[in-house]
Enzyme design. Structure first.
Site, PDB file in Angstrom:
ATOM      1  N   SER A  77      18.380  20.656  14.164  1.00 10.39           N
ATOM      2  CA  SER A  77      17.481  21.820  14.150  1.00 10.39           C
ATOM      3  C   SER A  77      18.018  23.003  14.935  1.00 10.39           C
ATOM      4  CB  SER A  77      16.109  21.436  14.713  1.00 10.39           C
ATOM      5  OG  SER A  77      15.516  20.479  13.895  1.00 10.39           O
ATOM      6  N   ASP A 304       9.118  16.629  11.224  1.00  4.10           N
ATOM      7  CA  ASP A 304      10.439  16.039  11.431  1.00  4.10           C
ATOM      8  C   ASP A 304      10.357  14.728  12.202  1.00  4.10           C
ATOM      9  OD1 ASP A 304      13.503  16.376  11.773  1.00  4.10           O
ATOM     10  OD2 ASP A 304      12.794  16.250  13.844  1.00  4.10           O
ATOM     11  N   HIS A 308      11.587  11.049  11.039  1.00  7.12           N
ATOM     12  CA  HIS A 308      12.556  10.225  11.777  1.00  7.12           C
ATOM     13  C   HIS A 308      12.026   8.804  11.962  1.00  7.12           C
ATOM     14  CE1 HIS A 308      15.821  12.862  12.810  1.00  7.12           C
ATOM     15  NE2 HIS A 308      15.043  13.761  13.367  1.00  7.12           N
ATOM     16  N   HIS A 429      18.570  13.281   9.500  1.00  2.00           N
ATOM     17  CA  HIS A 429      18.314  14.421   8.621  1.00  2.00           C
ATOM     18  C   HIS A 429      19.093  14.239   7.326  1.00  2.00           C
ATOM     19  CE1 HIS A 429      17.553  17.096  12.411  1.00  2.00           C
ATOM     20  NE2 HIS A 429      16.645  16.156  12.250  1.00  2.00           N
TER      21      HIS A 429
END
Lengths: 465, 234
Positions: A77, A304, A308, A429
């Site tokens: 990020s 996010d 994860h 990601h």
């Protein structure tokens, strides 16, 4: 002659206006952290069904965004948000610095926390952010998030540092006149909201074990500079206009997931935390006091985190909370600017995840459920005869040694973790392109497949900078 | 009647928060499945477990010399060779290879993992329990089974070689569960489940070690950084 006069008249009329045609007085930049295309589709189906639309789906201008960083096919990020904010591609873990900057981990302070910033003075140079440019032009600026305020995405708007994990140093960059302040912020960021008070308050054994080792209380310092300091939703609501504002709604770590914040009873500190939509509206109220306009960054940061953890239910509910914030912002902006002639709203993500949409599910089958075939509505089965869920991940922790059937009640539970292909301790990601949606002043230029750095150029152009 | 009363007493103990004896245990896990394509898949792993009043410490037994997991400068052995965070470029938290400390604090479970390599304790909030394979039940961790479920399983005549331990079994719809329960020490010695057609079978075998080690490794964390699960999400 006629042409000359006409051209001169046009030029005069443009220069006499506060903002040129198509130029945005205000920009609201929404960032769904990790909100890749599959997450958006799944959230849409979860909330309004296959043929419905999220608010972000209704924005008229769209583009696809390439997200690779300076050194990685798959970004984290820090450089991806920094690319949007600065137009510069940098290395993974670097926050708004030049491309050659090397990510150097912070060291341990006396309390074992990552309080020692190891970024050398000659390790890269600052890359100017759109927030700093807006501030320099006299606009009010804000950054609000559901993560720690010092987390990578908000940090990329207001700080410059060689490693995202140096969060105590990132916090110090926010305090006007204090040691470590980022002078490009002039008199300071006007509106700040998020979690993680521990990065702003002194270490105390037992009560604040992840606090600052330097003994500084940055919240007191900010208050001395004229900030209203809030710790709860009630304090946020009571904050007066005309003053700078910082609201940190968790003692440490991030704000609660939306599913937990709205649970009965709310988990953790959720009872005192505002929704992202409430934070957004309040931020707009405060920033709109500036006649020159504003720049506001709004992050749905925990999408996010749930991804994860391969917990699709929390990822989808946080995506919907993020979409609710977009709706709230559009409604509020249109109340004073019905055609959004002065306001640009951009919605995008910083990177994808490995969430995959799996099997030939029947239309109407709950998106979090086991997959059921479109022909017979019966549970679909893998090669070993076991049922499976529609949503799965390419990698992550939940890869059983021996796969067995998943039942519907298990798959629909709040805490169910979707299965993964490659077993990793934490899901990664993804490197695929993400979506961008835009509306309002200057939105027309957001089209095609763009590099993430190009978004900065378009934001800058929309501001007339 | 006497037997009945003793069973009730045993089950009452099993239902309490921490009624069992302090034990050092080795726990061996085995699972086997036969797929419709005729492939047999097996998995085995072991853990050490310290069971104390209000504390359960569990550590995976890892093969020695895990080169890919070892930090180059690490001269230690065994568990410490495995790093939860590998490399400096990207942070990871692999709870499977870290000792797990579950404690009971005012009736509420508190879960943390201890990373001696990185000198940090990683606390897990209740909302993240599933991410580290914990179902939130102190009793399940302490007894390695659900005491309420055990209550529903009748004692059977299956022979037990361990004095004071008896088999409890249940069979339903072609599925079976068996537990060799040690009434005196309040611990299962064997937990088995599977189907009569032998397409799957799970077995957990506990070995009670001699004596109880005086060490309380969860106290050996002075100066460790306090972190949270969410700190490892980027």
């Amino acid at each position: 002659m006629k042409r000359t006069l006409l051209a001169a008249a046009l030029a005069l009329s443009f220069s006499g206006a506060a903002h040129a045609a198509g130029e945005a007085k205000n920009i609201i930049f929404f960032l769904g952290d990790g909100m890749g295309p599959s997450t958006i589709t799944a959230a849409r189906i979860y909330k309004v069904g296959e043929d419905g639309s999220l608010t972000m789906d209704t924005l008229p201008r769209t583009a696809r965004i390439k997200t690779f960083s300076h050194d990685a096919q798959t970004t984290d990020s820090a450089p991806s948000m920094a690319a949007y904010m600065t137009g510069v591609k940098m290395n993974n873990e670097v926050i708004s610095m030049s491309p050659e900057t090397v990510a150097t981990n912070p060291g341990r302070d006396a309390n074992g926390n990552l309080g020692i910033n190891n970024c050398a003075a000659n390790n890269g140079s600052n890359a100017v952010t759109i927030l700093e440019l807006a501030k320099a032009k006299g606009k009010a600026v804000g950054a609000i998030t559901t993560t720690e305020l010092t987390h990578a995405t908000p940090a990329a708007t207001f700080s410059h540092i060689c490693n995202r994990n140096a969060q105590y140093a990132i916090a110090a960059q926010l305090v006007p006149g204090g040691a470590g302040f980022n002078p490009a912020l002039a008199d300071g960021v006007d509106v700040l909201m998020g979690g993680g008070r521990n990065h702003f308050t002194p270490y105390a054994a037992g009560t604040n074990p992840a606090g600052r080792a330097d003994g500084r209380n940055l919240l007191n310092e900010l208050a001395a500079k004229g900030y209203t300091v809030a710790a709860t939703k009630a304090e946020m609501n009571a904050a007066p206009a005309g003053k700078k504002f910082i609201g940190l709604y968790s003692s440490k770590s991030h704000l609660e997931y939306e599913l937990d914040r709205t649970a009965t009873p709310p988990l953790g500190e959720g009872a005192n935390q505002p929704s992202l939509a409430e934070m957004t509206v309040k931020a707009m109220d405060l920033l709109a006091q500036d006649a020159d306009g504003y720049f506001l960054m709004v992050e749905g940061g925990r999408i996010d985190h749930a991804l994860h953890g391969t917990n699709a239910k929390r990822a989808l509910t946080d995506t919907i909370a993020f979409d609710d914030a977009i709706k709230a912002a559009l409604d509020k902006a249109r109340a004073t600017d019905p055609t959004l002639a002065n306001t640009l709203v951009v919605v995008t993500a910083d990177h994808d995840h490995t969430l995959a949409f799996n099997g030939y599910g029947k239309r109407g089958n709950p998106i979090l459920d086991i997959n059921r075939g479109y022909r017979d509505n019966q549970p679909a089965r893998d090669a070993d005869g076991n049922t499976y869920t529609t949503l799965v991940f390419g990698n992550g922790p939940n890869r059983p040694n021996v796969r067995t059937s998943v039942d519907s009640a298990t798959a629909l539970a709040d805490n169910y973790l979707q299965e993964t292909g490659v077993r990793l301790s934490s899901e990664t990601h993804g490197g695929g392109d993400v979506k961008l949606f835009a509306t309002g002043a200057g939105a027309r230029s957001f089209k095609g497949t763009l590099d993430n750095t190009k978004v900065f150029t378009l934001l800058k152009s929309a501001f007339g900078l | 009647m006497k037997l009945h009363l003793s069973l009730i007493a045993a089950l009452c103990l099993a239902g309490s928060a921490h009624a069992g004896a302090d034990l050092d245990l080795k726990v061996a896990h085995y699972s086997r499945i036969v797929t419709p394509e005729g492939v047999t898949r097996e998995a085995r792993f072991s853990e050490t477990m310290l069971r104390r009043a209000n504390h359960v410490w569990t550590a995976r037994v890892l093969p020695p010399g895990q080169a890919s997991h070892r930090h180059e400068n690490d001269g230690s052995s065994g568990m410490k060779k495995v790093a939860a965070r590998q490399g400096t470029a990207h942070k990871h938290f692999n709870h499977v290879v870290l000792p797990r400390h579950l404690s009971l604090d005012n009736g509420q479970p508190r879960l943390e993992f201890v990373d001696a390599q990185e000198k940090q304790v990683i606390a897990i909030p209740a909302g993240e329990y599933d991410n580290v394979g914990f179902d939130g039940s102190w009793e399940h961790a302490y007894y390695l089974l659900d005491p309420k479920r055990l209550k529903a399983m009748p004692v059977t005549a299956r022979a037990s070689a361990v004095p004071g331990a008896r088999w409890r079994e249940r069979e339903q719809n072609g599925l079976f569960e068996r537990v060799l329960w040690d009434d005196r020490r309040e611990v299962p010695l064997v937990i088995e489940s599977g189907d009569k057609a032998a397409t799957f079978y799970n077995r957990v075998e506990l070995t009670v070690m001699k004596g109880v080690t005086p060490e309380r490794p969860w106290l050996d964390t002075k100066g460790y950084a306090r972190r949270e699960y969410a700190d490892f999400l980027d």
